[in-house]
Design an enzyme around this catalytic site. Sequence first.
Site, PDB file in Angstrom:
ATOM      1  CB  CYS A 162     -12.112  93.125 -20.259  1.00  0.00           C
ATOM      2  SG  CYS A 162     -10.527  92.390 -20.596  1.00  0.00           S
TER       3      CYS A 162
ATOM      4  NE  ARG B 225      -2.016  95.812 -21.813  1.00  0.00           N
ATOM      5  CZ  ARG B 225      -2.780  95.709 -22.893  1.00  0.00           C
ATOM      6  NH1 ARG B 225      -2.224  95.631 -24.081  1.00  0.00           N
ATOM      7  NH2 ARG B 225      -4.087  95.670 -22.780  1.00  0.00           N
TER       8      ARG B 225
ATOM      9  CD  GLN C  99      -6.590  99.044 -22.765  1.00  0.00           C
ATOM     10  OE1 GLN C  99      -7.279  98.621 -21.841  1.00  0.00           O
ATOM     11  NE2 GLN C  99      -6.079  98.267 -23.702  1.00  0.00           N
TER      12      GLN C  99
ATOM     13  CG  ASP D 208     -11.004  98.844 -22.403  1.00  0.00           C
ATOM     14  OD1 ASP D 208     -11.383  98.391 -23.491  1.00  0.00           O
ATOM     15  OD2 ASP D 208     -10.383  98.189 -21.558  1.00  0.00           O
TER      16      ASP D 208
ATOM     17  CG  HIS E 202     -15.189  95.619 -21.874  1.00  0.00           C
ATOM     18  ND1 HIS E 202     -14.393  96.455 -21.130  1.00  0.00           N
ATOM     19  CD2 HIS E 202     -14.348  94.859 -22.618  1.00  0.00           C
ATOM     20  CE1 HIS E 202     -13.130  96.197 -21.391  1.00  0.00           C
ATOM     21  NE2 HIS E 202     -13.063  95.245 -22.287  1.00  0.00           N
TER      22      HIS E 202
ATOM     23  CE  LYS F 143      -7.518  90.734 -34.104  1.00  0.00           C
ATOM     24  NZ  LYS F 143      -6.331  91.242 -33.424  1.00  0.00           N
TER      25      LYS F 143
ATOM     26  CG  HIS G  72     -12.832  92.884 -25.494  1.00  0.00           C
ATOM     27  ND1 HIS G  72     -12.133  92.951 -24.318  1.00  0.00           N
ATOM     28  CD2 HIS G  72     -13.311  91.620 -25.572  1.00  0.00           C
ATOM     29  CE1 HIS G  72     -12.166  91.776 -23.722  1.00  0.00           C
ATOM     30  NE2 HIS G  72     -12.877  90.948 -24.459  1.00  0.00           N
TER      31      HIS G  72
END
Length: 661
Positions: free
Chosen positions: A351, A380, A398, A400, A402, A483, A529
């Site tokens: 992000c 991570r 991911q 991912d 946004h 969320k 997200h």
Amino acid sequence: MAGVTVRLPDGSSRDFDHEVTAREVAESIGPRLAKAALVAVVDGHEVDLSVPVPDGSEVAIVTPDSDLGREVLRHSTAHVMAQAVARLWPGAHYAIGPVIADGFYYDFELPDDARFTDGDLDRISATMREIISEDQPFVRTELSPEEGLALFADQPFKQEIIETVGAREEAIDLESEGVSSSVVSAYRNTPEFTDLCRGPHVPSTSRLGHFALQRVAGAYWRGDEKRQQLQRIYGTAWESDKALADYLHRLEEAEKRDHRKLGVELDLFSFPPQLGGGLAVWHPKGGVARKLMEDYSRERHATGGYEFVSTPHLANANLFETSGHLGFYQDGMYPPMEMDNGTYYPKPMNCPMHCLIYASRQRSYRELPLRLFELGTVYRYERAGTLHGMMRIRGFTQDDSHIFCTEEQLPGEIASLLEFVMSVLTAFGFSDFTFNLSTKDPKKYVGSDEIWEKATDALRHALESGGLTYKVKEGDAAFYGPKIDIDVRDAIGRTWQLSTIQCDFNQPERFDLEYVGADNARHRPIMLHRALFGSVERFFAILLEHYAGALPTWLAPEQVRVLGVRDDHQEYVDQVAARLAGAGFRVEVEAADEPLGARIRRAKLAKIPYILVVGDDDVAQGTVGVNQRGSDKPERGVPVDGFMARLASDVADRVLPAGVA
RNA sequence: GCCUGGGUAGCUCAGUCGGUAGAGCAACGCACUCGUAAUGCGUAGGUCAGGAGUUCGAUUCUCCUCCCAGGCUCCA
């Protein structure tokens, strides 16, 4: 003495001319029920059979073959286990022993800092069977907190539970231990063994016996890793030996679906130790399946109004200072690298970089919503003990995205996101979804109450207008916004949290993101997200377990294997294979240097959707024999064209393998 | 990171009360040519996770490290 009338679950009622206990109510209904009865539910409260029932109450008798009955069995079995440990390790301290899904555990502290080993489980089981054969009653007593402290004078954990509840209100999780602010309840089995407990319990230990102790583990007292680690034993208990055996069998079946095992068996991926813990390599077959997943994801995003971006794996520390990740999650990040004139970190999230793309120039409200998508690989530093195959890994990708939008656009975006997510998950064969709405944690949040309310309403409204039922998790939101999390249920009933749609009021602030509105003023966009698979690696692992390795044809690394009956059929085998490959199917052949049965078996074990067998008849007529996965009766004389059409629609329709709902 | 249990051939595992290892499957070779879940014979394959210690001698005993499994804690 006054008479008593009770109502039963079937709506009937029963009159007694004297005070009665729950047990007597059961006896009045029938001897078989009385024999099976474990506890009762009186006006919604679970109680022992020995308690008197008030006049006018509703009474339900609980038997072992119900969810509540099994919970009671498990809870009582946990007490028996504690007593067994106390016998075998005199002076052992026992902490808490709750019921969990399908079983129970109990935490202990053994004298002289002793530890349980696997071999102890048999000894403990044997002692438990003695206790059960002794037919010990469970006798409830209620005490004042002071009496409780005296009774458990040599049990420090029990004392702490009593004291904690006395001192504080927030003792919900301790209430199951039999303590409220004014009354302490305990259950005595023998003069030597009494345990603090809310109950209820079975009348006597002889009602138990269909149990198994499963494993030992360390567990922190009160779940706090700064406090001492206790010795935990997990067990399971059921209403019959058959139910126990069925459960153990289900566990074995689940083990066969373990994606780590399937990964080796099907040659999909591996975790070479030379690579380092928590890092995976994808082999060609796994790589194909992954590519197909990613291709499909890209295709859907392309048609779904997303724009494709790409960002690097490393970033200057300043970026993660700005995003706040260094402040909040440094422990979970890989250590920094000193390079040139700066400090760099492998990225733990995409992000911040997507925020930079947004911020690269001035944005107009006309550009919003701006939907950025990336299959972004992040790193991570997961703690060593938490790694778990592809499910929990240190380097992963991911899917991912946004989405930057205006406040006004938020409801519409969320609604279309939900639809998008469900549509994609459905294509992968999931149909049973659970939605969780996480709301503001009043102690930890950024942004105005007003925006939280608007965003939460938008999420809620999207769920409701979609006709979706959901659970609210109060205070479970991240500090930056509310969320929706989406869980799916797999083929054997397990649920997995997959997708997440999160509002974020924090990063737009931190990155000072703006757009120029129709009013010619600057406004702050809201950022959403959204991860759908979450992690490609984890999603693939879940798919493997869901399908037990038998991936649907459209995802199967090898879709068709062609086998000749004899090696003089090889030319025809190659022709058929070439036609299939030419049409874009993934096909392999295996030469006839082993008996057909052996080659069929190998192909079956590889879980290939279609095995084609060709012999003299097929060469003569231009046909194939089709042995489809999941079917035991092979077809003969199928025209090649017909088979190809069938295969094409299997792929195009993303048909689920046999046996998957 | 913590607790418990592990690491022997590519896989699944046996074994060694301390004298440097074995099976099945897989791989490779030869023969067999077969119509729907294991053809036969043969060959090759191991620093017994790595390091240190004890010992005449360690895969075996002790210690350390790494990795794996099940839990705990954690999971932006």
